[in-house]
Design an enzyme around this catalytic site. Structure first.
Site, PDB file in Angstrom:
ATOM      1  N   TYR A 129       0.859  -1.187   0.000  1.00  0.00           N
ATOM      2  CA  TYR A 129       0.000   0.000   0.000  1.00  0.00           C
ATOM      3  C   TYR A 129       0.895   1.237   0.000  1.00  0.00           C
ATOM      4  O   TYR A 129       1.857   1.325   0.768  1.00  0.00           O
ATOM      5  CB  TYR A 129      -0.889  -0.017   1.237  1.00  0.00           C
ATOM      6  CG  TYR A 129      -1.645   1.272   1.490  1.00  0.00           C
ATOM      7  CD1 TYR A 129      -2.868   1.502   0.885  1.00  0.00           C
ATOM      8  CD2 TYR A 129      -1.132   2.252   2.342  1.00  0.00           C
ATOM      9  CE1 TYR A 129      -3.566   2.679   1.117  1.00  0.00           C
ATOM     10  CE2 TYR A 129      -1.823   3.431   2.584  1.00  0.00           C
ATOM     11  CZ  TYR A 129      -3.037   3.649   1.962  1.00  0.00           C
ATOM     12  OH  TYR A 129      -3.712   4.807   2.194  1.00  0.00           O
ATOM     13  N   HIS A 130       0.570   2.216  -0.848  1.00  0.00           N
ATOM     14  CA  HIS A 130       1.397   3.411  -1.007  1.00  0.00           C
ATOM     15  C   HIS A 130       0.905   4.523  -0.085  1.00  0.00           C
ATOM     16  O   HIS A 130      -0.200   5.031  -0.233  1.00  0.00           O
ATOM     17  CB  HIS A 130       1.349   3.884  -2.460  1.00  0.00           C
ATOM     18  CG  HIS A 130       2.522   4.727  -2.862  1.00  0.00           C
ATOM     19  ND1 HIS A 130       3.002   5.763  -2.105  1.00  0.00           N
ATOM     20  CD2 HIS A 130       3.332   4.664  -3.968  1.00  0.00           C
ATOM     21  CE1 HIS A 130       4.027   6.326  -2.714  1.00  0.00           C
ATOM     22  NE2 HIS A 130       4.254   5.671  -3.843  1.00  0.00           N
ATOM     23  N   GLY A 131       1.732   4.924   0.886  1.00  0.00           N
ATOM     24  CA  GLY A 131       1.410   6.069   1.726  1.00  0.00           C
ATOM     25  C   GLY A 131       1.636   7.367   0.975  1.00  0.00           C
ATOM     26  O   GLY A 131       1.970   7.376  -0.221  1.00  0.00           O
TER      27      GLY A 131
END
Length: 330
Positions: A129-131
């Site tokens: 998951y990309h913050g």
């Protein structure tokens, strides 16, 4: 100045230091009631201080990037180091960068890495998951290098390759843009490769609810199928509390969709607790379709989010987790 200072201490009652300083400034500048102006200035500074902090702290990460780049340029000029590591010029540089970024993660975020035993010895595709920033991936990569002496390549958006001075850093870290064939070749050579299917859109427009924004992307799944490698799901707890964006502003979303550049401001840099969790591998299946594997991977990442992240995220709670003495179970 001396006369003014003497007058401060003259008389039966001595002035406070601040009162004395105000008196000296009035004598020096000739401005009456300067204390009122100073009080107003201090009030404005106090009022704006939180706003300044949340937009200045992200600059620390940018500074670290350019410190890394400067170090690489110095390293490149050292012929004796090249000779010592003749089979791989950048071995020493990778050690240094891993130490630098892992140290920052430990000090600023109390960074922890859980589930590293789920990463196989051979090639695998790490999907995460990309913050708002990829700083959690950088910490993961650094810690993995220190613990296992393994490098993890990563796929990045095209705009990253246009950043001034970043070429040497991207080369050393093994950052690639793609396309699919390049990703497959990287895995076929036995490397680990990481990708965030949500990319810049997920970074900018997801929020404290940790909504996965993959827009039906399945190219990463096809890469894993073609290379015949497992997929490793990964998620970092509190990654949205460390940095946040103003992606809720509709005009910024429209602007991004038009020019496809990260024009959305971010803020934060808060020293929240960060823990990266690596899930169990999704093994290669010869008869699975890219659509099915992409859905399976998304469900695995979602499961990690639901297990390890309190939703909605809260910055204060994430800060308080720095003081927890008991580690969260994997």
């Amino acid at each position: 100045m001396t006369g003014g200072n003497e007058s401060c201490t003259a008389g039966p009652t001595s002035m406070s230091y601040l009162t004395c300083l105000t008196y000296i400034l009035e004598e020096w500048t000739g401005v009456e009631d300067i204390g009122d102006y100073l009080s107003y200035a201090f009030y404005i500074l106090w009022l704006l201080f939180p706003l300044v902090v949340v937009f200045v702290l992200p600059g620390v990460i940018i500074i670290l990037f350019y410190v890394s780049i400067l170090w690489l340029h110095i390293y490149k000029r050292k012929n004796e180091i090249k000779e010592a590591y003749s089979h791989d010029v950048w071995i020493g540089a990778n050690e240094m960068l891993a130490t630098l970024w892992d140290g920052h993660g430990r000090i600023w975020h109390g960074y922890e890495l859980h589930g590293v035993e789920n990463i196989p010895q051979g090639p695998a595709l790490v999907v995460f998951y990309h913050g708002a920033t990829p700083v959690d991936y950088i910490y993961f990569s650094a810690r993995l290098h220190i613990m296992k002496k393994r490098r993890c390549r990563v796929v990045a958006d095209h705009f990253v390759f246009r950043l001034p001075g970043f070429r040497i850093l991207l080369e050393v870290l093994g950052v690639i843009h793609g396309p699919k064939e390049a990703c497959v070749r990287t895995l076929e050579k036995g490397h680990l490769l990481a990708i965030a299917p949500g990319g810049v859109r997920e970074a900018l427009f997801s929020d404290e609810t940790y909504t996965i924004l993959w827009s039906g992307r399945k190219g990463f799944a096809q890469v894993a199928i073609d290379a015949k490698v497992p997929i490793i799901p990964m998620f970092t707890q509190n990654v949205r509390e460390g940095f946040r964006t103003l992606g809720g502003i509709k005009i910024l979303r429209s602007l991004y969709e038009r020019i496809r550049l990260p024009v959305v401001p971010l803020y934060g840099g808060f020293p929240v607790k960060l823990r990266t969790f690596i899930g169990e591998p999704i093994p290669y299946e010869p008869n699975i379709t890219a659509e099915e594997l992409a859905a399976k991977t998304k469900a695995a990442v979602q499961a990690l989010i639901e297990k390890h992240q309190k939703i909605p995220g809260n910055i204060f709670r994430a800060l308080m987790e720095r003081f927890q003495t008991q580690k969260k179970e994997d």
